[in-house]
Motif scaffolding. Structure first.
Motif: not given
Ligand SMILES: C[S@@+](CC[C@H](N)C(=O)[O-])C[C@H]1O[C@@H](n2cnc3c(N)ncnc32)[C@H](O)[C@@H]1O
Length: 278
Positions: A146-157, A181-191
């Motif tokens: 079970a995991f959770q990750v922020p999905d805020n790559f495109l957020e203004p912050s 900095p690397a923090l690339a967008r997390f993989q899509s739900t489909q991926e």
């Protein structure tokens, strides 16, 4: 990692290490997704549970409250975080290790639940799903990852961090040019689904958008200083860092409105996955 250390009061923290005290300024908000993730784990009394990237032990504490009889342990690559976690939960075994290479000590005793709150976004993008698959492969049928990750790559912050970093002719421009900095967008739900379903009997994926009510714009900066801003400011000199934070704050003031009571709402999307081993 540099070997320089700074006093944190309780001990010494390596430069560029995580700062547990900074991270814990928003402990309640950061721990809430751990509870929300835990609520969806379809296991009633696991024997062995591991908190991957346990941080200062806040997520581990949530696990201990839910499963007091389980053998729960935590691992993390940050000495400062592991120190804080050990002081917080003296009965839990905490271990320093890198997720990329770490494995539970006794491979024969299967882990019933691997739990990971806000960690896998720090793993280089192409390694995330193979690494998660590696952990799932270690589990017996019915085991849960079970995991959770922020999905805020495109957020203004976060967009404002990248925009500030790419400003020309600033004291930070050259330092950050080749190490955006690397923090690339997390993989899509489909991926995620496609990568994990060959190993799993079920995959439960969802998003939650939290709306954190913060005191002011400065609090938004304080929040990200504990996490997403670190890769931008850690490599900078003290002076460049000060300038970067000021320029970033000026942008934050433009993109987040002030509420009628003076507070600022930080929208924070998070992605949750509960995968059951087949
Ligand atoms: C945002 S904190 C999450 C802490 C805690 N799980 C929580 O729920 O608040 C991310 C943690 O991941 C850890 N981390 C990042 N990369 C790691 C790696 N490769 N191996 C182990 N831990 C890692 C960091 O040291 C940090 O403590």
């Amino acid at each position: 990692m540099s070997s320089t250390t700074t006093s944190t009061g309780a001990g010494f923290r390596q430069a560029n290490d995580w700062n547990a005290n900074q991270y814990l300024k928003f402990e309640e908000e950061r721990t809430r997704p751990a509870r929300d993730l835990l609520a969806q784990i379809p296991v009633s009394s696991p024997r062995r549970v591991v908190d991957l990237g346990c941080g200062p032990g806040n997520s581990t504490e949530v696990l201990v409250s839910k499963w007091p009889d389980a053998q729960i342990s935590g691992m993390d690559s940050s000495p400062d975080m592991i120190d804080k976690a050990g002081a917080r939960l003296s009965s839990v075994k905490f271990e320093l290790g890198d997720l990329n290479t770490w494995a539970p000590a006794n491979a024969d005793e299967k882990v019933d639940v691997f739990f990971s709150n806000a960690v896998f976004q720090w793993i280089p993008s192409e390694k995330r799903l193979p690494l998660i698959s590696r952990f799932i492969e270690m589990q017996a049928p019915g085991g849960v990852f079970a995991f959770q990750v922020p999905d805020n790559f495109l957020e203004p912050s976060h967009a404002m961090m990248r925009e500030t970093a790419s400003e020309a002719n600033k004291p930070w421009t050259e330092v950050l040019r080749n190490r955006q900095p690397a923090l690339a967008r997390f993989q899509s739900t489909q991926e995620i689904y496609d990568a994990l379903i060959p190993l799993c009997s079920s995959i439960n994926v969802w998003h939650t958008h939290y709306y954190h009510v913060l005191e002011n714009h400065e609090a938004v900066v304080e929040w990200v200083k504990g996490t997403g801003l670190r890769p931008f400011i850690d490599p900078l000199s003290e002076e460049a860092r000060k300038g970067f934070v000021e320029a970033y704050l000026a942008r934050i003031k433009k993109v987040y409105p002030v509420s009628v009571d003076g507070k600022v709402i930080l929208k924070y999307p998070r992605l949750f996955v509960v995968a059951v081993r087949k």
